[in-house]
Design an enzyme around this catalytic site. Structure first.
Site, PDB file in Angstrom:
ATOM      1  N   ASP A  46       0.827  -1.209   0.000  1.00 23.57           N
ATOM      2  CA  ASP A  46       0.000   0.000   0.000  1.00 23.57           C
ATOM      3  C   ASP A  46       0.860   1.258   0.000  1.00 23.57           C
ATOM      4  O   ASP A  46       1.551   1.540   0.975  1.00 23.57           O
ATOM      5  CB  ASP A  46      -0.926  -0.009   1.231  1.00 23.57           C
ATOM      6  N   ASP A 106      -1.988   6.085  -6.639  1.00 22.30           N
ATOM      7  CA  ASP A 106      -2.309   5.173  -5.542  1.00 22.30           C
ATOM      8  C   ASP A 106      -2.263   3.731  -6.037  1.00 22.30           C
ATOM      9  O   ASP A 106      -2.749   3.428  -7.124  1.00 22.30           O
ATOM     10  CB  ASP A 106      -3.712   5.520  -5.030  1.00 22.30           C
TER      11      ASP A 106
END
Ligand SMILES: *[C@@H]1O[C@H](CO)[C@@H](O)[C@H](O)[C@H]1NC(C)=O
Ligand SMILES: *[C@@H]1O[C@H](CO)[C@@H](O)[C@H](O)[C@H]1NC(C)=O
Ligand SMILES: *[C@@H]1O[C@H](CO)[C@@H](O)[C@H](O)[C@H]1NC(C)=O
Ligand SMILES: *[C@@H]1O[C@H](CO)[C@@H](O)[C@H](O)[C@H]1NC(C)=O
Ligand SMILES: *[C@@H]1O[C@H](CO)[C@@H](O)[C@H](O)[C@H]1NC(C)=O
Length: 489
Positions: free
Chosen positions: A156, A364
């Site tokens: 992440d 992202d």
């Protein structure tokens, strides 16, 4: 006479060559001018019933990575193919879209709160909004070795603290393989609550490190909470441990020992935080890797593996085009995100115009579908429909509103999509990143881009459009590099 006689057959025999020449001329004109296209095979996917690829049953990699002096590379896999069970692809693909929208809504709330810069609203944004929903939007996993044990971690770039589920556990979700047990590791150390590391947690998680046990006593554990804003969270205490990334050993790596974890992480051991604050893995390995990491996100449609590399040794990249760089935009209020400056876009070689170019856009690894400000999305959609003509349209699905029924086609030629960033860095979306298969039989295939609700919301470049690219994060030189790469490990 004889001249003419010889001329005629020559002319005829040249005709095919001339046609070929003409074709090449037209082709190169279209490549350099308008209508750049790529061919997509619609039925050559992992979910095709006739295809005999068996979904691997393990979240763990067989190969723990390879390294050199100053770099290390880990195998990166898509989570959808680590479940092992018979997969209902149609259901999975549609569910992923719903969940993706929830992640984006929570990201927007977090951004709004951070921009208004009061700590009060930050913690507000971290309060679970959709509790109980098991999100599965973070899609890519790697295997590392923590204190001698193999752990599979979700990657992440949108958060900082790395954590694993820990023994003894108050509330843990099901994971493959045993939980990490600090009591049997000689290299495990508790991070105490009076340490500066514990103080640094505020920046990383938005929640300050609390003193566990008897409050007021210095030598107690540093308790942490990370709420991902979408109903999922991890709570536990900080520790340090020897972490092995491929061939590289990182001593005293600070991580979260998660004793109460809930949410999107099912099957894996925990999460690897590659954000920008001081507790992130990138910051902690600065000495070994110089603040540089990069990935190639595989297309799960063809079941390929990708890679996550640490270090600035560019010879480990298998890029097929040269790397172009764009600066990371500095925004003190959104300091934990990676932000780029989207200055333009083109469809099939046609440049688009929008007043919203020149603004920051998040990159992202956890969001699936790219979200664009309404004016940019509208320009993209209009030009795409202009060039992708003659195909039967289909109803919108969820956030996707440009859809087709392509069941009866084998291969389709689709316009290229390019996003252009400050400094002329170009992300040319891979052919597998243009359409989202809402139905695996291609009867509902949609342009894999979506509009934000409001012009002033922050755009997000999702992982679907980052497939088969080498994306290089250089946190020291504050720049991001992009190049085409056919992911493999
Ligand atoms: C970790 O995984 C590697 C590769 O599959 C394997 O060789 C090794 O034995 C595993 N180590 C442990 C401690 O399970
Ligand atoms: C934290 O507390 C312990 C125990 O009182 C003490 O030995 C240590 O020096 C303290 N560390 C810091 C950084 O204040
Ligand atoms: C990969 O990127 C490097 C750095 O930009 C470049 O020198 C090299 O030519 C690229 N490889 C290919 C095959 O384009
Ligand atoms: C993006 O780049 C353009 C052109 O270089 C510049 O005018 C603009 O201020 C930049 N925007 C941001 C957010 O840095
Ligand atoms: C898609 O197109 C095929 C063939 O053109 C047709 O048979 C089928 O009913 C269509 N499916 C949907 C869901 O419209």
């Amino acid at each position: 006479m004889s001249k003419k006689a010889t001329f005629l057959p020559l002319n005829l025999s040249l005709a095919p060559f001339l046609l070929v020449l003409l074709y090449h001329l037209l082709w190169s004109v279209s490549v350099n001018g308008i209508e750049e296209k790529k061919i997509l095979s619609l039925h050559n996917n992992i979910w095709r019933p006739t295809k005999s690829i068996e979904a691997p049953s393990s979240c763990f990699s067989h190969n723990l990575g390879k390294g050199r002096e100053s770099s290390t590379t880990l195998e990166m896999k898509h989570r959808m193919i680590c479940s092992g069970k018979t997969i209902n692809w149609g259901k999975k693909l549609r569910r992923a879209l719903t969940l993706d929208n929830l992640r984006v809504q929570s990201l927007q709330l977090r951004i709004k709160a951070m921009s208004s810069s009061t700590t009060e609203s930050i913690s507000e944004a971290q309060i679970p909004l959709t509790s109980g929903i098991k999100l599965e939007t973070l899609n890519y996993i790697v295997t590392v070795n923590l204190g001698g044990k193999n752990m599979s971690l979700i990657v992440d770039t949108g958060s900082d603290l790395t954590w694993v589920q820990c023994q003894p556990c108050k509330s843990c979700y099901n994971q493959q393989g045993p939980l990490y047990d600090p009591s049997v590791s000689s290299s495990y150390r508790t991070v105490f609550c009076n340490s500066s590391t514990c103080q640094d947690l505020v920046a990383a998680t938005g929640n300050s490190g609390l003193c566990g046990g008897n409050s007021g006593v210095d030598k107690t554990t540093c308790d942490y909470v990370v709420s991902y804003g979408d109903g999922s969270y991890t709570r536990g205490d900080l520790g340090s441990e020897s972490l092995q990334l491929g061939d590289t050993k990182v001593e005293n790596f600070v991580f979260g020992c998660g004793r109460n974890n809930k949410g999107l992480f099912g099957g894996t051991s925990g999460l690897m935080g590659l954000g920008r604050s001081s507790v992130s893995l990138v910051s902690q390995t600065m000495k070994s890797f110089n603040g540089v990491f990069s990935y190639c996100l595989p297309s799960f449609e063809d079941g390929a593996s990708g890679s996550l590399s640490f270090g600035d040794d560019s010879s480990v990249y298998k890029n097929s085009t040269s790397v172009s760089y764009t600066p990371l935009v500095q925004n003190p209020q959104l300091s934990s995100f990676y932000i780029l400056n989207l200055t333009g876009a083109s469809i099939g070689g046609v440049d688009l115009e929008s007043p919203s170019f020149g603004r920051g856009i998040l990159i992202d690894s956890g969001t699936v579908i790219t979200r664009l400000p309404p004016s940019i999305y509208k320009a993209v959609k209009t030009e795409f429909l202009k060039q992708f003509t003659g195909f039967p349209s289909a109803p919108s699905y969820s956030i996707l509103d440009t859809c087709f029924n392509l069941t009866s086609y084998e291969d389709v030629s689709i316009p290229t999509i390019k996003m252009i960033f400050q400094g002329n860095a170009v992300l040319e979306v891979d052919v597998t990143g243009v359409f989202y298969f809402v139905k695996p039989d291609a009867s509902l295939v949609c342009l894999a881009l979506a509009s934000l609700s409001y012009e002033n919301e922050v755009g997000i470049i999702g992982n679907y459009q980052q497939k088969n690219q080498r994306v290089i994060y250089d946190t020291k030189q504050e720049k991001l590099g992009i190049a085409g790469e056919n992911c493999s490990f």
